[in-house]
Design an enzyme around this catalytic site. Structure first.
Site, PDB file in Angstrom:
ATOM      1  N   ASP A   6     -11.900 -18.286  -2.315  1.00  0.00           N
ATOM      2  CA  ASP A   6     -10.972 -17.556  -3.199  1.00  0.00           C
ATOM      3  C   ASP A   6     -10.056 -18.512  -3.963  1.00  0.00           C
ATOM      4  O   ASP A   6      -8.966 -18.138  -4.382  1.00  0.00           O
ATOM      5  CB  ASP A   6     -10.139 -16.545  -2.388  1.00  0.00           C
ATOM      6  CG  ASP A   6      -9.299 -17.205  -1.313  1.00  0.00           C
ATOM      7  OD1 ASP A   6      -9.534 -18.405  -1.043  1.00  0.00           O
ATOM      8  OD2 ASP A   6      -8.421 -16.551  -0.730  1.00  0.00           O
TER       9      ASP A   6
ATOM     10  N   ASP B  63      -5.381 -20.072  -7.089  1.00  0.00           N
ATOM     11  CA  ASP B  63      -5.634 -19.583  -5.730  1.00  0.00           C
ATOM     12  C   ASP B  63      -5.276 -18.108  -5.606  1.00  0.00           C
ATOM     13  O   ASP B  63      -4.210 -17.695  -6.087  1.00  0.00           O
ATOM     14  CB  ASP B  63      -4.748 -20.393  -4.769  1.00  0.00           C
ATOM     15  CG  ASP B  63      -5.490 -20.726  -3.495  1.00  0.00           C
ATOM     16  OD1 ASP B  63      -6.333 -19.910  -3.099  1.00  0.00           O
ATOM     17  OD2 ASP B  63      -5.239 -21.790  -2.901  1.00  0.00           O
TER      18      ASP B  63
ATOM     19  N   LYS C  57       2.667 -16.660   9.274  1.00  0.00           N
ATOM     20  CA  LYS C  57       1.713 -16.762   8.155  1.00  0.00           C
ATOM     21  C   LYS C  57       0.241 -16.669   8.585  1.00  0.00           C
ATOM     22  O   LYS C  57      -0.520 -15.872   8.059  1.00  0.00           O
ATOM     23  CB  LYS C  57       1.942 -18.072   7.382  1.00  0.00           C
ATOM     24  CG  LYS C  57       0.940 -18.217   6.227  1.00  0.00           C
ATOM     25  CD  LYS C  57       1.114 -19.489   5.420  1.00  0.00           C
ATOM     26  CE  LYS C  57      -0.022 -19.569   4.398  1.00  0.00           C
ATOM     27  NZ  LYS C  57       0.040 -20.729   3.530  1.00  0.00           N
TER      28      LYS C  57
END
Length: 1234
Positions: free
Chosen positions: A1153, A926, A995
């Site tokens: 991604d 990742d 986050k």
């Protein structure tokens, strides 16, 4: 400079640039001062704050809107007058209704003097007269021998006589080039038009432009598309008379005629060519000439096809070919550029060989090679490797192709639901029997309503009006339309669905079936079968290896096949509004026809027939939306019946054979189902136009990457699927992301005896219960679809064909079940191809498991591996006793993938030789906050690069924790200065709180969006005082933005540059466009939406259509450009990685991604992924973008160089400066992707 300005004003920018002033000079006066930059940043911040406050006001206003207001059910009769010509209202009958074009900036508002207006008026009247004469002449000529209709009184006879008189003169002039009277002197030259047409052009130029005259406008193209799709319907129905009659409705009107282009005439020519009616085609050529249109290559192809069919004389064919050459076409081009259906190509060839018996088809053009600097050796034949083989024989692949073909030919697939295992009750049996009876009745009543509606439409076929929908309701047998309507009825949720969604679904289903039928009729299917049979030589294990890519091999086979229909259909897509109109008509028929006796569940009631579907209104935010909701009686019967069959479109099921490779924007993926290369919002056509204008060779890397992703074969992880299904059928488990059935929904409070005491809180609670029930139903159905499809393919190998969105991000085409899904879906997918684990494979499986738990994100890989070895007992217990053991796997971030990984580790570690164990398990790597990685690389930002792991480090850097620490520092300072909210927030600022906002800042989240994210996170903390939620989230989002600005200074500079550039481009009236480093052209599809009202008898449906005829939406264009640009870079990086993994023989798929491969090849993939990131960012990405945009938006155009243009040039030229970070460091960074 004043001289320069004067020249710009006099000559216009085109000549200024042409005068030899290079861009370097024009760019030299564009560097903004530091003061100016600070001022701009201040404006940016104030604008953002204003957006937040506006949004807050909206939110407070919206919170008091009632959820649903139900109208009394009234079923209005179906009127046909609503479906008159869709273009009637658009087409202006004369100058009175024409709207002047908007004035350009700086244009004088003064009105022109009266003599100018008088002259214009005279010119216009003169032109109308000329046009009318021509149109009457051409129309009469075209109808000659066809109009034997009933004479309607003396008026018509007089008109006829007049028309005959007017025909006498131009008759010789408008004869077709190869007709007997042809003497070689009357054709329209390739270089000039007849004088009359020139007059018309001159007059046209002097009048204000309307949609009809703006031939480049999207609206004009959509209207043309509507006409052409109608004509295509008549061609499909083999009704050339109807096609010609429809064409004449436009051709005969000077105003409507502007909507016709040569393609419209060509379709009618093709209709007549199939019937061998050369005389009709001659007339159509005459009509073309009469309106100043030049025949195209397709016009000559239709004429020659007809001549081939009727075996015309050599002399006629020779004349036609000579005329074609005079118009600048070559015979070879007929076979190189025209698209043929059925036996058209053979007939054209027969005609050509009549005059040239030894004529041979031109050889296919040599394939072009992509010269992308990012793929220097990829396409070189010397370094080409054999394409990797699948573990299937030719025979097996051929059988799988046949299964896939049968499924697509059926259009739908009916499969067993995973709920089928439940025991059947007597009540369910009775309800099913009742449903069968009702459906049989409904089938008959819908069929009757459809036939009645079609009959009344066919009555409208008079010169005065034409029902636009009629041909679309004749494309298939009536039974098929009824089947489509019943399918919609069967899948309708008890909560109902919006009219717009249902109309679109109905219209799209008809369109998809029509395309399938066209492919069958055109003979395309036989050719695809033939080519595919040879294509599998490339993939099958028992055939010779070949050094071709799938696209190249397919193109080679098609070229070798030579004869037969083209594999690309002529463009026949239907406009969005047409699909909506057709869908609304079918929906109205459905609502009108489907009824049920009121006493069917309660015999004591009177046996009155009541509608099954109700039309109600609901509020979505501040919009009133029309819904179709099923009657509770129907919902009750369906619920009791607990049916176990689900019906899907065949395109919703994974493919049972390798996909057809993408070879162009029009062709690839499924065998028959129509699939677009690029997904886009309904009604948008600009992406497709951009792809068609792009040289095909530029798209090769993108097509090859999509083919590589689609060629990955998958299978089901059966043990995990069985556990999931058992929990799904046992009331679900919200913690494990398996939605419970609707029977578990909270019950609404029982109403008290006295209705007046039913207070506000009870009403609010009732609304909340309804909302929760609707959410639960939606989630449950989604899970049911995914699990049922997975169960259907449990013993099969399958493939996911891919396409992309407008930014180049890739997606699997089947919508429900694919590897982009949630934790549950990913856990049940395995690679069909197995590879041995090798020396490090087992370690990678263990590291992957710990990554899935989310427990050791800040630890080094070695520490994660050691931790996995420490908890081996828990891992084995989870694998052996998932539902009865200690259930360690349930307390992880991704529980189902963790369980699947535990099972794989258990099998591998217990095998005699783990290194030789054949694993099918995908291991993920990742990106570490991938958006910020691209920004840091673009800006060579050293501090940013360290925080997102572009620099080698012993342990992973966690950007979210760093931002959280920085925000905590800001909070402490403010708390010391007595800021109340900073004191309240003590102890509540954590990585988890910040986050999501940090992650989405790079993707353009605004302060308003960021505040909502913060509020959501703070709500999850039980101890946080609720009364401070708004103030705290507002304070936090401000500090997070400040923290990121300090840490990622280069990132904010680039983001501001992109935003400001997009704002100025949009303000100049253009949309933002760019080309990715791999050559994919991109346009942002954000326009000011204008609602088009569809007048329907049920309700007027307001359909938002954003097309490029509208002005760009400046706010969306500017806010979306930075995230869209970064998405286009991350998709480029992924595609480069996919192509280079193919060269190394790796299995590779991605979820944006997050890159997946076998445990054996993780190290190789990691190396390729880093190499390609460095190669990508070694390109001059921002400089190239700046040059492209300067060329596109500031290059000399129509307007003088106005102030806004100078400002735009200045902005685009001032590319942000870059920092000191050395890109090569990425090669050694372990945690860049991990």
């Amino acid at each position: 400079m004043s001289v320069l300005r004067l020249r710009a004003a006099l000559l216009g920018p085109a000549r200024l640039r042409g005068a030899g002033i290079p861009w370097s000079v024009l760019r030299s006066y564009s560097s903004a001062s530091a003061k100016e930059k600070a001022r701009r940043n201040g404006v940016c911040e104030r604008t953002e704050l204003l957006e937040v406050l506006k949004a807050r006001v909206k939110q407070l206003q919206a919170s008091n809107v009632p959820e649903v207001t139900v109208n009394k059910v009234e079923l209005a009769p179906l009127g046909n007058d609503k479906y008159q010509h869709p273009l009637q209202k658009v087409v202006a009958p004369g100058p009175v209704e024409e709207q002047p074009a908007p004035r350009a900036r700086g244009e004088s508002p003064a009105r022109p003097s009266s003599w100018v207006e008088k002259l214009k008026k005279e010119m216009y009247i003169r032109q109308l007269k000329v046009e009318r004469k021509l149109s009457i002449a051409a129309s009469q000529l075209a109808l000659e021998g066809q109009i034997k209709a009933k004479p309607k009184g003396k008026v018509k006879a007089k008109a006829k006589a007049k028309a005959k008189k007017s025909l006498k003169k131009p008759k010789a002039k408008v004869a077709a080039p190869w007709s007997k009277s042809h003497d070689g002197s009357h054709h329209v030259s390739a270089h000039g038009k007849p004088r009359v047409v020139a007059v018309k052009e001159g007059a046209k130029a002097q009048r204000p432009r309307t949609v009809l005259e703006d031939k480049d406008s999207s609206q004009h193209k959509i209207l043309q598309q509507t006409i052409q799709s109608n004509l295509e319907c008549f061609l499909f129905l083999q009704q050339p008379e109807e096609a010609e009659r429809f064409l004449l409705l436009y051709h005969g009107s000077p105003v409507k005629r502007r909507l016709l282009n040569v393609n419209a005439y060509n379709i009618v020519m093709r209709s007549w060519a199939r019937k061998g009616r050369l005389q009709r085609i001659n007339r159509l050529f005459s009509m073309l000439e009469s309106v100043g249109l030049r025949p195209s290559l397709d016009s000559y192809a239709a004429a020659l096809e007809c001549m081939g069919r009727i075996q015309s004389s050599t002399k006629s064919i020779w004349r036609c070919v000579q005329q074609m050459k005079n118009d600048g076409f070559h015979v070879d081009e007929l076979f190189q550029k025209c698209l043929f259906e059925e036996d058209e190509k053979e007939e054209v060839l027969r005609a050509i060989r009549t005059i040239e018996p030894n004529y041979q088809l031109p050889p296919p053009p040599n394939p072009q090679t992509c010269k992308s600097s990012l793929l220097p050796d990829f396409y070189s034949k010397e370094k080409m490797m054999s394409y990797p083989k699948l573990d299937f024989s030719m025979q097996e692949l051929q059988e799988r192709f046949q299964q896939q073909l049968e499924m697509e030919l059926d259009n739908t697939v009916t499969i067993e639901s995973v709920e089928a295992t439940k025991p059947l009750t007597p009540q369910a049996l009775k309800a099913r029997k009742l449903l069968d009876t009702l459906r049989s009745r409904w089938h008959d009543s819908i069929l009757q309503a459809l036939q009645k509606s079609k009959h009344s439409m066919s009555e409208l076929k008079t010169a005065s009006g034409y029902n636009i929908l009629y041909p679309y309701l004749c494309l298939m047998p009536d039974e098929e339309y009824v089947g489509i309507m019943l399918q919609i009825l069967n899948t309708l949720s008890p909560q109902g669905e919006s009219l717009a969604v249902l109309a679109r679904e109905l219209g799209s289903k008809v369109y998809n079936r029509y395309i399938t039928q066209r492919k069958l009729r055109s003979g395309q299917l036989e050719k695809v079968q033939e080519v595919y049979k040879n294509y599998i030589h490339l993939l099958a294990k028992d055939s010779q290896p070949d050094k071709y890519l799938p696209r190249e091999y397919w193109e080679k086979l098609v070229a070798e096949a030579g004869f037969g229909p083209s594999l690309n259909l002529k463009d026949c897509s239907w406009p969005y509004m047409l699909i909506m109109r057709l869908g609304m008509h079918m929906l109205e028929l459905l609502v009108q026809a489907v009824k049920v006796p009121r006493n069917i569940l309660n015999p004591r009631l009177e046996p009155k027939l009541i509608p099954v579907l109700y039309h109600i209104y609901s509020f979505r935010s501040s919009w009133q939306v029309g819904l179709i909701k099923p009657h509770p009686i129907f919902s009750q019967i369906v619920s009791d019946a607990a049916e176990t069959l689900l019906t899907f479109n065949s395109s919703a099921i994974p493919m049972l054979c390798p996909p057809v490779p993408w070879t162009s924007p029009h062709f690839g993926a499924f065998v028959l189902n129509d699939t677009k290369l690029m997904r886009f919002v309904d009604g948008a056509i600009q992406h497709q136009l951009l792809l068609e204008q792009c040289p095909p060779v530029n798209l090769h890397p993108v097509l090859d990457a999509l083919n590589q992703l689609g060629n990955c074969a998958w299978k089901i992880n059966q043990p995990v699927l069985d556990i999931i299904i058992s929990i799904f059928n046992d009331k679900g488990n919200e913690k494990l992301d398996i939605p419970p059935p609707i029977s578990e929904a909270p019950r609404p409070p029982a109403p008290s005896g006295n209705s007046s005491t039913c207070n506000k809180s009870q009403k609010h609670e009732l609304l909340l219960c309804k909302k929760k029930a609707a959410e639960m139903h939606s989630l449950r159905m989604d899970a049911l679809y995914k699990l049922s499809i997975a169960n259907y393919v449990r013993d099969k190998v399958f493939w996911f064909p891919h396409n992309m969105d407008f930014r180049g991000r890739t997606y699997p085409c089947p919508p429900y079940f694919n590897h982009l899904g949630n934790d549950v879906t990913r856990a049940i997918l395995l690679f069909a191809e197995g590879k041995p684990l090798g020396p490090k494979g087992l370690d990678w499986l263990k590291i992957h498991l710990i990554n899935l738990t989310g427990l050791k994100k800040k630890n080094a890989l070695q520490e994660r591996l050691e931790y996995a070895n420490e908890i081996m007992e828990e891992i084995l217990d989870s694998a052996d006793h998932p539902l009865t053991g200690r259930k360690w796997w349930m307390n992880t971030d991704e529980p189902w993938q963790a369980l699947a990984c535990c099972m794989e580790i258990a099998k591998a570690s217990r095998s005699p030789d783990p290194a030789a164990y054949i694993s099918h398990f995908p291991v993920h790597q990742d990106g570490s906050c991938n958006g910020l990685q691209h920004y840091a690389a673009l800006g060579r930002d050293l501090i940013g690069a360290i925080s997102v792991n572009l620099m080698p480090c012993n342990v992973p850097q966690d950007v979210y924790s760093v931002v959280a620490q920085q925000v905590e520092e800001f909070r402490k300072k403010d708390a010391q200065q007595g800021v109340k909210i900073a004191q309240v927030l003590q102890g509540f600022i954590s990585r988890k709180v910040v986050k999501q906002t940090v992650m989405t800042v790079v993707y353009g989240v605004t302060r308003y969006g960021g505040r909502l994210q913060m509020e959501k996170r703070l709500k999850e903390i039980d101890e946080f005082p609720e009364e401070y939620l708004w103030e705290a989230s507002h304070y936090l989002v401000k500090q997070v933005f400040n923290g990121i600005k300090e840490m990622f200074s280069a990132t904010r500079d680039i983001q501001n540059w992109l935003t400001e550039s997009a704002k100025l481009i949009a303000q100049s009236g253009r949309t933002v466009e760019w080309v990715t480093p791999l050559g994919l052209p991109i346009v942002q599809p954000y326009y000011r939406t204008r609602s088009t009202v569809l007048n329907c008898s049920m309700q007027n449906l307001s359909v938002k259509n954003s097309n490029s005829n509208q002005k760009p939406d400046t706010v969306k264009q500017k806010n979306a450009f930075p995230p869209n640009f970064i998405h286009s870079l991350d998709s480029t990086h992924m595609m480069l990685t996919a192509l280079h993994c193919l060269r190394q023989g790796l299995t590779f798929v991605s979820v944006h991604d997050c890159y997946w491969t076998h445990a054996l090849t993780v190290d190789v993939m990691n190396q390729i992924c880093r190499q390609q990131f460095v190669a990508l960012h070694s390109e001059k990405i921002l400089q190239d973008l700046s040059e492209f945009m300067l060329e596109k938006y500031c290059s000399p155009g129509r307007e003088p160089r106005a102030l806004w243009q100078k400002k735009l040039m200045e902005q685009l030229s001032s590319v942000p400066k870059t920092g000191e970070f050395n890109l090569k460091e990425v090669m050694d960074s372990t945690y860049f992707f991990s």
